[in-house]
Enzyme design. Structure first.
Site, PDB file in Angstrom:
ATOM      1  N   SER A 125       0.830  -1.202   0.000  1.00 58.89           N
ATOM      2  CA  SER A 125       0.000   0.000   0.000  1.00 58.89           C
ATOM      3  C   SER A 125       0.859   1.243   0.000  1.00 58.89           C
ATOM      4  O   SER A 125       1.977   1.254   0.550  1.00 58.89           O
ATOM      5  CB  SER A 125      -0.858  -0.028   1.263  1.00 58.89           C
ATOM      6  OG  SER A 125      -1.459   1.213   1.481  1.00 58.89           O
ATOM      7  N   TYR A 150      -2.366  -1.092  10.846  1.00 57.92           N
ATOM      8  CA  TYR A 150      -2.591  -1.676   9.520  1.00 57.92           C
ATOM      9  C   TYR A 150      -1.404  -1.360   8.608  1.00 57.92           C
ATOM     10  O   TYR A 150      -0.843  -2.236   7.950  1.00 57.92           O
ATOM     11  CB  TYR A 150      -3.894  -1.141   8.905  1.00 57.92           C
ATOM     12  CG  TYR A 150      -3.973  -1.364   7.412  1.00 57.92           C
ATOM     13  CD1 TYR A 150      -4.212  -2.630   6.894  1.00 57.92           C
ATOM     14  CD2 TYR A 150      -3.770  -0.307   6.512  1.00 57.92           C
ATOM     15  CE1 TYR A 150      -4.249  -2.837   5.523  1.00 57.92           C
ATOM     16  CE2 TYR A 150      -3.815  -0.506   5.155  1.00 57.92           C
ATOM     17  CZ  TYR A 150      -4.056  -1.774   4.657  1.00 57.92           C
ATOM     18  OH  TYR A 150      -4.076  -1.977   3.301  1.00 57.92           O
ATOM     19  N   LYS A 154       1.726  -3.807   6.640  1.00 57.61           N
ATOM     20  CA  LYS A 154       2.169  -3.807   5.232  1.00 57.61           C
ATOM     21  C   LYS A 154       3.674  -3.557   5.156  1.00 57.61           C
ATOM     22  O   LYS A 154       4.406  -4.230   4.424  1.00 57.61           O
ATOM     23  CB  LYS A 154       1.426  -2.731   4.436  1.00 57.61           C
ATOM     24  CG  LYS A 154      -0.055  -2.989   4.282  1.00 57.61           C
ATOM     25  CD  LYS A 154      -0.309  -4.229   3.456  1.00 57.61           C
ATOM     26  CE  LYS A 154      -1.772  -4.607   3.407  1.00 57.61           C
ATOM     27  NZ  LYS A 154      -2.025  -5.941   2.873  1.00 57.61           N
TER      28      LYS A 154
HETATM   29  P1  NAD Z   1     -11.167  -7.058   1.130  1.00 59.10           P
HETATM   30  O1  NAD Z   1     -11.396  -7.038   2.606  1.00 59.10           O
HETATM   31  O2  NAD Z   1     -12.328  -6.853   0.239  1.00 59.10           O
HETATM   32  O3  NAD Z   1     -10.471  -8.448   0.733  1.00 59.10           O
HETATM   33  C1  NAD Z   1      -9.601  -9.141   1.601  1.00 59.10           C
HETATM   34  C2  NAD Z   1     -10.068 -10.586   1.676  1.00 59.10           C
HETATM   35  O4  NAD Z   1      -9.197 -11.308   2.559  1.00 59.10           O
HETATM   36  C3  NAD Z   1     -11.491 -10.732   2.233  1.00 59.10           C
HETATM   37  O5  NAD Z   1     -12.245 -11.506   1.337  1.00 59.10           O
HETATM   38  C4  NAD Z   1     -11.301 -11.425   3.574  1.00 59.10           C
HETATM   39  O6  NAD Z   1     -12.389 -12.267   3.881  1.00 59.10           O
HETATM   40  C5  NAD Z   1     -10.002 -12.178   3.358  1.00 59.10           C
HETATM   41  N1  NAD Z   1      -9.221 -12.468   4.566  1.00 59.10           N
HETATM   42  C6  NAD Z   1      -8.850 -11.620   5.556  1.00 59.10           C
HETATM   43  N2  NAD Z   1      -8.136 -12.275   6.486  1.00 59.10           N
HETATM   44  C7  NAD Z   1      -8.049 -13.569   6.067  1.00 59.10           C
HETATM   45  C8  NAD Z   1      -7.425 -14.736   6.594  1.00 59.10           C
HETATM   46  N3  NAD Z   1      -6.786 -14.724   7.761  1.00 59.10           N
HETATM   47  N4  NAD Z   1      -7.527 -15.879   5.906  1.00 59.10           N
HETATM   48  C9  NAD Z   1      -8.199 -15.931   4.735  1.00 59.10           C
HETATM   49  N5  NAD Z   1      -8.810 -14.865   4.184  1.00 59.10           N
HETATM   50  C10 NAD Z   1      -8.731 -13.703   4.848  1.00 59.10           C
HETATM   51  O7  NAD Z   1     -10.012  -6.013   0.808  1.00 59.10           O
HETATM   52  P2  NAD Z   1      -9.461  -5.484  -0.588  1.00 59.10           P
HETATM   53  O8  NAD Z   1      -9.805  -4.048  -0.696  1.00 59.10           O
HETATM   54  O9  NAD Z   1      -9.831  -6.423  -1.674  1.00 59.10           O
HETATM   55  O10 NAD Z   1      -7.899  -5.551  -0.315  1.00 59.10           O
HETATM   56  C11 NAD Z   1      -7.100  -6.649  -0.722  1.00 59.10           C
HETATM   57  C12 NAD Z   1      -5.693  -6.435  -0.215  1.00 59.10           C
HETATM   58  O11 NAD Z   1      -5.195  -5.212  -0.721  1.00 59.10           O
HETATM   59  C13 NAD Z   1      -5.581  -6.351   1.302  1.00 59.10           C
HETATM   60  O12 NAD Z   1      -4.394  -6.995   1.698  1.00 59.10           O
HETATM   61  C14 NAD Z   1      -5.501  -4.871   1.556  1.00 59.10           C
HETATM   62  O13 NAD Z   1      -4.828  -4.567   2.748  1.00 59.10           O
HETATM   63  C15 NAD Z   1      -4.714  -4.394   0.334  1.00 59.10           C
HETATM   64  N6  NAD Z   1      -4.924  -2.982   0.020  1.00 59.10           N
HETATM   65  C16 NAD Z   1      -6.197  -2.499  -0.132  1.00 59.10           C
HETATM   66  C17 NAD Z   1      -6.398  -1.145  -0.394  1.00 59.10           C
HETATM   67  C18 NAD Z   1      -7.788  -0.593  -0.518  1.00 59.10           C
HETATM   68  O14 NAD Z   1      -7.945   0.624  -0.384  1.00 59.10           O
HETATM   69  N7  NAD Z   1      -8.821  -1.405  -0.805  1.00 59.10           N
HETATM   70  C19 NAD Z   1      -5.298  -0.284  -0.519  1.00 59.10           C
HETATM   71  C20 NAD Z   1      -4.011  -0.796  -0.389  1.00 59.10           C
HETATM   72  C21 NAD Z   1      -3.838  -2.164  -0.117  1.00 59.10           C
HETATM   73  N1  UFG Z   2     -12.415  11.399   3.004  1.00 55.65           N
HETATM   74  C1  UFG Z   2     -13.424  12.292   3.327  1.00 55.65           C
HETATM   75  N2  UFG Z   2     -14.588  11.790   3.833  1.00 55.65           N
HETATM   76  C2  UFG Z   2     -14.796  10.458   4.030  1.00 55.65           C
HETATM   77  C3  UFG Z   2     -13.771   9.553   3.697  1.00 55.65           C
HETATM   78  C4  UFG Z   2     -12.582  10.065   3.188  1.00 55.65           C
HETATM   79  O1  UFG Z   2     -13.269  13.502   3.166  1.00 55.65           O
HETATM   80  O2  UFG Z   2     -15.873  10.081   4.513  1.00 55.65           O
HETATM   81  C5  UFG Z   2     -11.163  11.924   2.430  1.00 55.65           C
HETATM   82  C6  UFG Z   2      -9.928  11.640   3.253  1.00 55.65           C
HETATM   83  O3  UFG Z   2      -9.746  12.639   4.228  1.00 55.65           O
HETATM   84  C7  UFG Z   2      -8.839  11.611   2.176  1.00 55.65           C
HETATM   85  C8  UFG Z   2      -9.564  11.044   0.959  1.00 55.65           C
HETATM   86  O4  UFG Z   2     -10.955  11.268   1.194  1.00 55.65           O
HETATM   87  O5  UFG Z   2      -8.430  12.912   1.881  1.00 55.65           O
HETATM   88  C9  UFG Z   2      -9.328   9.568   0.744  1.00 55.65           C
HETATM   89  O6  UFG Z   2      -9.640   8.848   1.942  1.00 55.65           O
HETATM   90  P1  UFG Z   2      -9.806   7.266   1.966  1.00 55.65           P
HETATM   91  O7  UFG Z   2     -10.174   6.877   3.362  1.00 55.65           O
HETATM   92  O8  UFG Z   2     -10.690   6.817   0.869  1.00 55.65           O
HETATM   93  O9  UFG Z   2      -8.349   6.758   1.580  1.00 55.65           O
HETATM   94  P2  UFG Z   2      -6.946   6.995   2.291  1.00 55.65           P
HETATM   95  O10 UFG Z   2      -6.076   7.703   1.305  1.00 55.65           O
HETATM   96  O11 UFG Z   2      -7.095   7.598   3.624  1.00 55.65           O
HETATM   97  O12 UFG Z   2      -6.450   5.499   2.528  1.00 55.65           O
HETATM   98  C10 UFG Z   2      -6.619   4.461   1.567  1.00 55.65           C
HETATM   99  C11 UFG Z   2      -6.799   3.130   2.269  1.00 55.65           C
HETATM  100  C12 UFG Z   2      -5.548   2.742   2.981  1.00 55.65           C
HETATM  101  C13 UFG Z   2      -4.387   2.804   2.037  1.00 55.65           C
HETATM  102  C14 UFG Z   2      -4.304   4.143   1.360  1.00 55.65           C
HETATM  103  C15 UFG Z   2      -3.218   4.193   0.337  1.00 55.65           C
HETATM  104  O13 UFG Z   2      -7.872   3.186   3.201  1.00 55.65           O
HETATM  105  O14 UFG Z   2      -5.660   1.436   3.443  1.00 55.65           O
HETATM  106  O15 UFG Z   2      -5.536   4.429   0.719  1.00 55.65           O
HETATM  107  O16 UFG Z   2      -3.317   3.125  -0.499  1.00 55.65           O
HETATM  108  F1  UFG Z   2      -3.253   2.585   2.713  1.00 55.65           F
END
Ligand code: NAD
Ligand code: UFG
Length: 337
Positions: A125, A150, A154
């Site tokens: 991330s 969190y 990562k």
């Molecule tokens: P998500 O929660 O939709 O998907 C994650 C999946 O992992 C879920 O289906 C959950 O049931 C499963 N899971 C969690 N713990 C588990 C375990 N112990 N064993 C088996 N399955 C398990 O999330 P996502 O948005 O699809 O994210 C996927 C990956 O990308 C995650 O590792 C997340 O941290 C990373 N990531 C997401 C974002 C974002 O903004 N969505 C940003 C950066 C990184």
């Molecule tokens: N924001 C609002 N109102 C809301 C939610 C978000 O104004 O209700 C704003 C935040 O302040 C920020 C922007 O929208 O300026 C994006 O916020 P998000 O929560 O959507 O995303 P972040 O950038 O905070 O974080 C996300 C994921 C993290 C990841 C990161 C970088 O939640 O897990 O992107 O990949 F690490």
């Protein structure tokens, strides 16, 4: 290639399955469904046009369960999405986050190496950069202080995987540092399905638009950005999914360690996103300005040139595609799956 997809029922995993099959790969999903619904996999199978996606309801911390999965397959690589991802929850429950994300990955990596599968693509991330030294962020930018457990999982797991590769060069480790995934498959059949009140901006916007929430709170309008609201690098989840398919080529080339920013390289503010959503979809999104959210930074967007040069990957969807497809998913599925 035959790919183990952990967390494949989740938001990014489900979209990646479609792109893997489109590119001629096959996949097996391991997921404990703690944050997902098996209906997602059924819909993925419908989109791909296969009877079902092979699925094991297994927790990656369950060594015996993983052993059973590996006993039945010869995997070429693992794409490892499984993990807990709620930033705020991780502050409340740090132990649970370290145990699930780090404990689970350590078990997974051990079972993989015992079975001779030493290729992994890991969901990292932009959060590992902390408050970045330079914008746009390149992969040379030093990692920073994460503001929540969190983020530390990562950052630490990147180190665990790199050290594993250094000690055993048979490993190939690709770390994909995602920026802000949004959007949904254009069919509207799969998408982001947060439990409870959304933390992230786009699902909050779509839930306001569909009438589930009264208004969006915009967290701060006094940042040093063009309109005062936070700027992020939003990336369409289908583009993010194709990055994983491209990353498999790095493994084929035996990259050793490959680290890539996966974003568009464009920064959009919170109000840019709201305005684009209203313009493209013709729906209202009432909002009001709230105080800054603790831990947020002003601006975060990347330089994705390395992924283009080395993986041949680039984002193809623009902001209009992102807001259109997010809304298409939400309005077809007002209650999620
Ligand atoms: P998500 O929660 O939709 O998907 C994650 C999946 O992992 C879920 O289906 C959950 O049931 C499963 N899971 C969690 N713990 C588990 C375990 N112990 N064993 C088996 N399955 C398990 O999330 P996502 O948005 O699809 O994210 C996927 C990956 O990308 C995650 O590792 C997340 O941290 C990373 N990531 C997401 C974002 C974002 O903004 N969505 C940003 C950066 C990184
Ligand atoms: N924001 C609002 N109102 C809301 C939610 C978000 O104004 O209700 C704003 C935040 O302040 C920020 C922007 O929208 O300026 C994006 O916020 P998000 O929560 O959507 O995303 P972040 O950038 O905070 O974080 C996300 C994921 C993290 C990841 C990161 C970088 O939640 O897990 O992107 O990949 F690490």
């Amino acid at each position: 290639m035959h790919i183990l997809v952990t967390g494949g029922a989740g938001f990014i995993g489900s979209h990646t399955l479609i792109e893997l099959y489109k590119a001629g790969h096959t996949a097996v999903v391991v997921d404990n469904l703690c944050n997902s619904n098996p209906l997602a996999l059924q819909r993925v199978a419908e989109i791909i046009g296969v009877p079902a996606i092979p699925f094991h309801k297994v927790d990656i911390r369950d060594r015996a369960g993983l052993e059973r999965v590996f006993a039945g397959h010869k995997f070429d690589a693992c794409i490892h999405f499984a993990g807990l991802k709620a930033v705020g929850e991780s502050v409340e429950k740090p132990w649970e986050y370290y145990e699930n994300n780090i404990g689970g990955t350590l078990t997974l990596v051990d079972v993989m190496r015992r079975h001779g599968c030493k290729n992994i693509i890991f969901s990292s991330s932009a959060t590992v950069y902390g408050d970045p030294d330079e914008i746009p962020i390149t992969e040379q930018c030093p990692k920073g202080q994460c503001t929540n457990p969190y983020g530390w999982t990562k950052s630490m797991l990147e180190q665990v995987l790199m050290d594993t590769q250094k000690a055993d060069p048979e490993w190939n480790v690709v770390l994909l540092r995602y920026f802000n995934p949004v959007g949904a498959h254009p069919s509207g059949r799969i998408g982001e399905n947060p439990k409870g009140i959304p933390n992230n901006l786009m699902p909050y916007i779509t839930q306001v638009a569909v009438g589930k929430r009264a208004e969006l709170g915009v967290f701060g309008d006094d940042y040093p950005t063009p309109d005062g609201t936070g700027v992020r690098d939003y990336i369409h989840v289908v583009d993010l999914a194709t990055a994983h398919v491209c990353a498999l080529q790095a493994i084929v080339r035996r990259c050793g360690i490959g680290i890539y920013n996966i974003g568009t390289g464009h920064g959009y503010s919170v109000l840019d996103m709201v305005k684009a959503f209203v313009r493209v979809n013709g729906v209202e999104v009432p909002y009001s300005i709230k105080p800054r959210r603790v831990g947020d930074i002003a601006t975060c967007y990347c330089n994705p040139a390395k992924a283009m040069a080395e993986l041949g990957w680039e984002a193809r969807h623009d902001i209009d595609d992102m807001v259109r497809d997010s809304w298409n998913w939400q309005r077809q599925n007002p209650e999620g799956y």
